[in-house]
Design an enzyme around this catalytic site. Structure first.
Site, short mmCIF file in Angstrom:
data_model
loop_
_atom_site.label_atom_id
_atom_site.label_comp_id
_atom_site.label_asym_id
_atom_site.label_seq_id
_atom_site.Cartn_x
_atom_site.Cartn_y
_atom_site.Cartn_z
N HIS A 284 70.82 80.84 67.70
CA HIS A 284 69.89 81.97 67.79
C HIS A 284 69.31 82.21 66.40
CE1 HIS A 284 68.26 85.71 69.59
NE2 HIS A 284 68.28 86.10 68.32
N CYS A 285 67.98 82.13 66.30
CA CYS A 285 67.32 82.27 65.00
C CYS A 285 66.62 83.62 64.93
CB CYS A 285 66.30 81.15 64.80
SG CYS A 285 65.40 81.25 63.22
N PRO A 286 67.03 84.51 64.03
CA PRO A 286 66.37 85.82 63.94
C PRO A 286 64.93 85.72 63.44
CG PRO A 286 67.94 85.55 62.15
CD PRO A 286 68.14 84.39 63.06
N ASN B 293 64.53 84.65 68.75
CA ASN B 293 64.81 83.99 70.02
C ASN B 293 65.88 82.93 69.80
OD1 ASN B 293 64.63 83.43 72.71
ND2 ASN B 293 62.62 82.45 72.62
#
Length: 358
Positions: free
Chosen positions: A159-161, A165
């Site tokens: 999960h990449c802030p 997403n």
């Protein structure tokens, strides 16, 4: 290779849902075809702040490159060519960012762990499946639950802030393009900053330092560092007097030559752009290499960290690239607009998670 019935033995097994269970089955009542017409979006405060920050930094870089370095230049073709290239890279980077952020990463329908759904699967005798207790869904192979999206994601990498997403089965392509275009635009910005410093130093700064900088001037540590960044030789033997760097640059640099902005503002903008370019290039280049390695080995970052033994048939190297980018190698691999279509607005009440559709 292990049979599918023996996979994921460490996952907690839960009974299937019945019609009277309180799991949020309403969220899964809409068909998948209907969900495909909606844009995915995660309402996470940290993620939205990071996503907006990413856009602001790219817009800032475009502003400095266009209005501080290129428009004041006397070389017409130099400004046009570099302006077109940098702005195209910026547009492609932001478009890839939007596609990554607004594309369903491969979420498993929530609340589908029912007897009716089980009967539709037509499972073989002895075949084992697992239910996620958090989002009440049948967990497919290679799916992992994301605590931020509150959904199980197929082939979840992480999960990449910064894109607000998960990076999963359906949007990994756009994330790879985003990291690539940001890395390229960062390199381009750094090169332009270097050329701008060299041009200003050779054209005006060094030629006019003599009368402004008296022999024997002494500089502080900060002024010496700034002088080195600007490419100006300040150190002289027997220095006694002290002249501020800003005074020297202001007196020696004409705003009409290197920039339309005042010299102190120009220096600050360029230095901040250099720092931003270095940080962005380092981060995105590492992520780009990691993603390409993951695709070529058909192994997500979560699977690598957990040292999960593959129970699936791996698609190595070009086969993995084709499965992610679609089709044989072509220029379409570099296009973040492939498959784009306008979708209808639809906002759902926030019941089982922080996501809604647009």
């Amino acid at each position: 290779m292990q049979p599918s019935g023996h996979r994921l033995r460490d996952v907690e097994h839960h009974p299937l849902l019945t019609e009277t269970d309180s799991c949020d089955s309403a969220s899964s009542s809409s068909p998948e075809a209907d969900a495909a017409d909606r844009v995915w979006f995660i309402r996470d405060g940290c993620g939205m702040v990071c996503a907006v920050t990413t856009w602001l930094l790219v817009v800032y870089a475009d502003f400095v490159v266009t209005f501080v370095m290129l428009l004041p230049s006397k070389d017409f073709w130099y400004s046009v060519v570099n302006g077109v290239v940098f702005n195209c890279l910026a547009v492609l980077a932001l478009s890839s960012h939007l596609r990554t952020m607004l594309t369903d990463p491969g979420a498993v329908p929530r609340g589908n762990a029912t007897k009716e759904y089980m009967e539709s699967l037509q499972l073989k005798p002895g075949e084992v499946i697992y239910k996620c207790p958090k989002c009440c869904c049948i967990k497919p192979e290679r799916a992992h639950h994301c605590s931020i999206c509150r959904r199980c994601i197929r082939k979840m990498d992480h999960h990449c802030p910064w894109v607000n997403n998960c990076v999963g089965e359906k949007n990994q392509r756009f994330f790879v393009l985003f990291t690539m275009y940001i890395a390229l635009s960062s390199v381009h910005a750094l090169v332009l900053c270097g050329l701008q410093f060299i041009s200003c130093v050779r054209g005006q700064w060094t030629g006019e330092l003599g009368p402004v900088f008296p022999r024997g001037a002494h500089l502080s540590g900060f002024e010496s560092i700034l002088a080195i960044v600007l490419g100006i030789e300040y150190f002289r033997k027997g220095i006694r007097d002290r002249v501020p760097v800003v005074s020297v640059v202001t007196a020696s640099l004409s705003p009409t030559e290197c920039s339309d902005f005042s010299p102190p503002i120009t220096v600050i903008l360029l230095i901040f752009l250099c720092l931003e370019g270095l940080l962005f290039f380092t981060f995105t280049a590492v992520m780009f290499g990691t993603q390409i390695h993951s695709i070529c080995n058909d192994e997500t970052e979560i699977e690598r960290l957990k040292s999960e033994k593959p129970t699936w048939e791996r698609r190595l190297r070009w086969e993995g690239m084709k499965s992610v980018f679609g089709g044989p190698p072509s220029l379409l691999w570099m296009n973040p607009f492939v498959g784009f279509r306008f979708r209808r607005l639809h906002v759902r009440p926030r019941k089982g998670g922080p996501e809604f559709s647009v």
